[in-house]
Design an enzyme around this catalytic site. Structure first.
Site, PDB file in Angstrom:
ATOM      1  N   GLY A   1      22.448  35.323 -22.936  1.00  0.00           N
ATOM      2  CA  GLY A   1      23.329  35.328 -24.097  1.00  0.00           C
ATOM      3  C   GLY A   1      23.533  33.887 -24.539  1.00  0.00           C
TER       4      GLY A   1
ATOM      5  N   GLU B   1      18.472  38.870 -19.424  1.00  0.00           N
ATOM      6  CA  GLU B   1      19.573  39.157 -20.356  1.00  0.00           C
ATOM      7  C   GLU B   1      20.338  37.909 -20.785  1.00  0.00           C
ATOM      8  OE1 GLU B   1      22.048  41.492 -17.807  1.00  0.00           O
ATOM      9  OE2 GLU B   1      20.697  43.195 -17.768  1.00  0.00           O
TER      10      GLU B   1
ATOM     11  N   CYS C   1      51.174  29.276 -32.445  1.00  0.00           N
ATOM     12  CA  CYS C   1      52.398  28.951 -31.717  1.00  0.00           C
ATOM     13  C   CYS C   1      52.236  29.168 -30.218  1.00  0.00           C
ATOM     14  CB  CYS C   1      53.547  29.776 -32.265  1.00  0.00           C
ATOM     15  SG  CYS C   1      53.776  29.444 -34.002  1.00  0.00           S
TER      16      CYS C   1
ATOM     17  N   GLY D   1      22.861  34.406 -17.769  1.00  0.00           N
ATOM     18  CA  GLY D   1      23.567  33.345 -17.059  1.00  0.00           C
ATOM     19  C   GLY D   1      22.959  31.972 -17.140  1.00  0.00           C
TER      20      GLY D   1
HETATM   21  C1  PLP Z   1      27.629  38.438 -19.900  1.00  0.00           C
HETATM   22  C2  PLP Z   1      26.411  39.023 -19.357  1.00  0.00           C
HETATM   23  C3  PLP Z   1      25.156  38.494 -19.669  1.00  0.00           C
HETATM   24  C4  PLP Z   1      24.967  37.248 -20.491  1.00  0.00           C
HETATM   25  O1  PLP Z   1      25.473  36.121 -19.859  1.00  0.00           O
HETATM   26  P1  PLP Z   1      25.153  34.673 -20.432  1.00  0.00           P
HETATM   27  O2  PLP Z   1      25.841  33.758 -19.499  1.00  0.00           O
HETATM   28  O3  PLP Z   1      25.693  34.590 -21.800  1.00  0.00           O
HETATM   29  O4  PLP Z   1      23.674  34.497 -20.402  1.00  0.00           O
HETATM   30  C5  PLP Z   1      24.039  39.142 -19.187  1.00  0.00           C
HETATM   31  N1  PLP Z   1      24.143  40.251 -18.424  1.00  0.00           N
HETATM   32  C6  PLP Z   1      25.346  40.780 -18.102  1.00  0.00           C
HETATM   33  C7  PLP Z   1      25.390  42.015 -17.277  1.00  0.00           C
HETATM   34  C8  PLP Z   1      26.504  40.191 -18.544  1.00  0.00           C
HETATM   35  O5  PLP Z   1      27.689  40.713 -18.213  1.00  0.00           O
END
Ligand code: PLP
Length: 403
Positions: free
Chosen positions: A261, A259, A328, A225
């Site tokens: 992303g 975690e 479209c 996050g």
């Molecule tokens: C989507 C997600 C992430 C990654 O979120 P980011 O905003 O991309 O860092 C990490 N853990 C869980 C459980 C998620 O669903």
């Protein structure tokens, strides 16, 4: 500096381009921020699931956070060791749970009491003790977009504190469950530290109350996050993020699991698209490009802002335009009322921050093949996914054609 014109010439458009060196730098900065504690950075594969991207993080020592068994398989294929792979998500099927247990991953993040029961039954069938972590929903408003807020009771993720405690006790009393971690993930694109600190505090308190009844956890999984700069927003520095979390763990000997992303890949990625036409409808001016919502959905889905850079000879005055694709749907746009110089056919637009939730959210809507993906590393470019051709799109249907 990436030479987008050369890449577009070589590989065609629309095109995804990823700066692998930037990904490395982001990974290292975050890993360093947790220095002094045991930590695993588990890359959230869903942000950008390309095998070469996941392999790149594997080589840096990263783990993987997966939300489907398909992502777990990708993580294995990319060389991430089982003991650094975790499996999250609200709706895991029996087959997915079974395969995750057979593959002996680090743990399954359990999101409901019903799921805990399924994991127990399947682990028993396999004569194993399933390592689990429970996703706690700390009911904290993350102050982000409602579609990507996940830590409030009115959304589907995780369980409340009292259910979590009950589930830990149940797991502790089961031969087939081994509670090793605790997990929370309050939302995505977080730019405020306070909600993270509050959530971590609540979850750390739960860890202490579990300790008091002899349930010893090893992993404190803070989810992902971490927000990034799409525009000019203030973001959280990895160091401050780590400090805020570590500050809540006084006296607890836990390995941090994180975690991320978006933080690792978003600003490493660019979506390159070519101008096809300009068109005036009354007051509105449209720039029509060869990329579309099926390539990069975030503007259509969340009204998300992406910075757009024009590569053009024209240095004339700026004009307000809507940048739209050929699909479209009126929702097929990358930006509205965006200031760009006058453009000509074949000029390139480079859409920034496209490395996370870009290609992966793509589709074949309107029977459009998805773009090629290219990695740039140490000044060298290489294809990491071929452009889809028409045959790729029809191959699962063709054999069923009848007269
Ligand atoms: C989507 C997600 C992430 C990654 O979120 P980011 O905003 O991309 O860092 C990490 N853990 C869980 C459980 C998620 O669903």
């Amino acid at each position: 500096m990436i030479d987008f014109e050369a890449l577009a010439k070589e590989y065609g458009t629309p095109l995804y381009v990823y700066d692998f060196d930037y990904m490395s730098a982001q990974y290292t900065e975050l890993k360093e921020a947790f220095r002094g504690r045991k930590s695993i950075i588990a890359y959230a594969v869903k942000a950008n699931a390309n095998l070469s991207v996941v392999r790149h993080f594997a080589k840096l020592g990263s783990g993987a956070d997966c939300v489907s068994i398909g992502e777990v398989r990708r993580a294995f294929l990319a060389g991430i060791p089982a003991y650094k792979i975790i499996f999250s998500g609200v709706g895991k099927s029996d087959d997915e749970i079974r395969e995750a247990l057979e593959r002996d991953i680090l743990y399954i993040n359990v999101e409901s009491e019903a799921e805990l029961q399924r994991v127990e039954v399947i682990a028993q069938e396999l004569c194993k003790a399933a390592r689990i972590s429970i996703r706690v929903n700390p009911n904290i408003d993350p102050q982000t977009h409602p579609y990507i807020a996940t830590g409030l009771h009115d959304n589907k993720f995780g369980v409340d504190l009292s259910s979590a405690k009950r589930m830990y006790i149940q797991a502790k009393n089961s031969k087939y469950l081994d509670p090793v971690g605790i997990h929370f993930h309050i939302g995505s694109q977080l730019t405020q530290l306070q909600p993270i600190r509050e959530a971590a505090e609540i979850v750390a308190d739960l860890v202490r109350s579990l300790q008091a009844i002899d349930i010893e956890l090893k992993f404190f999984d803070v989810g992902g996050g971490l927000g990034i700069q799409y525009d000019n927003e203030e973001t959280i520095k990895p160091y401050d993020y780590a400090q805020a979390i570590l500050g809540t763990l006084r006296g607890l000997d836990l390995t941090i699991l994180c975690e991320p992303g978006r933080f690792l890949t978003a600003n490493a990625g660019y979506f390159v698209t070519k101008v096809l036409y300009e068109k005036q409808n009354g007051e509105k001016k449209f720039v029509i490009v060869d990329g579309a919502m099926n390539d990069l959905l975030r503007p259509s889905l969340y009204n998300a802002y992406h910075k757009i850079e024009a590569i053009t000879e024209n240095k004339g005055p700026l004009q307000k335009v809507d940048i739209v694709g050929p699909v479209c749907e009126s929702g097929d746009f990358f930006a509205k009322d965006y200031l760009l110089p006058e453009l000509h056919r074949n000029d390139l637009l480079v859409i920034h921050s496209a490395g996370a939730y870009g290609f992966g959210m793509g589709s074949n809507y309107n029977t459009r093949g998805r773009s090629a993906e290219v990695a740039v590393e140490n000044g060298e470019a290489r294809v990491i996914r071929k452009r889809e051709c028409f045959e790729d799109l029809i191959c699962l249907e063709q054999e069923f054609l009848v007269d």
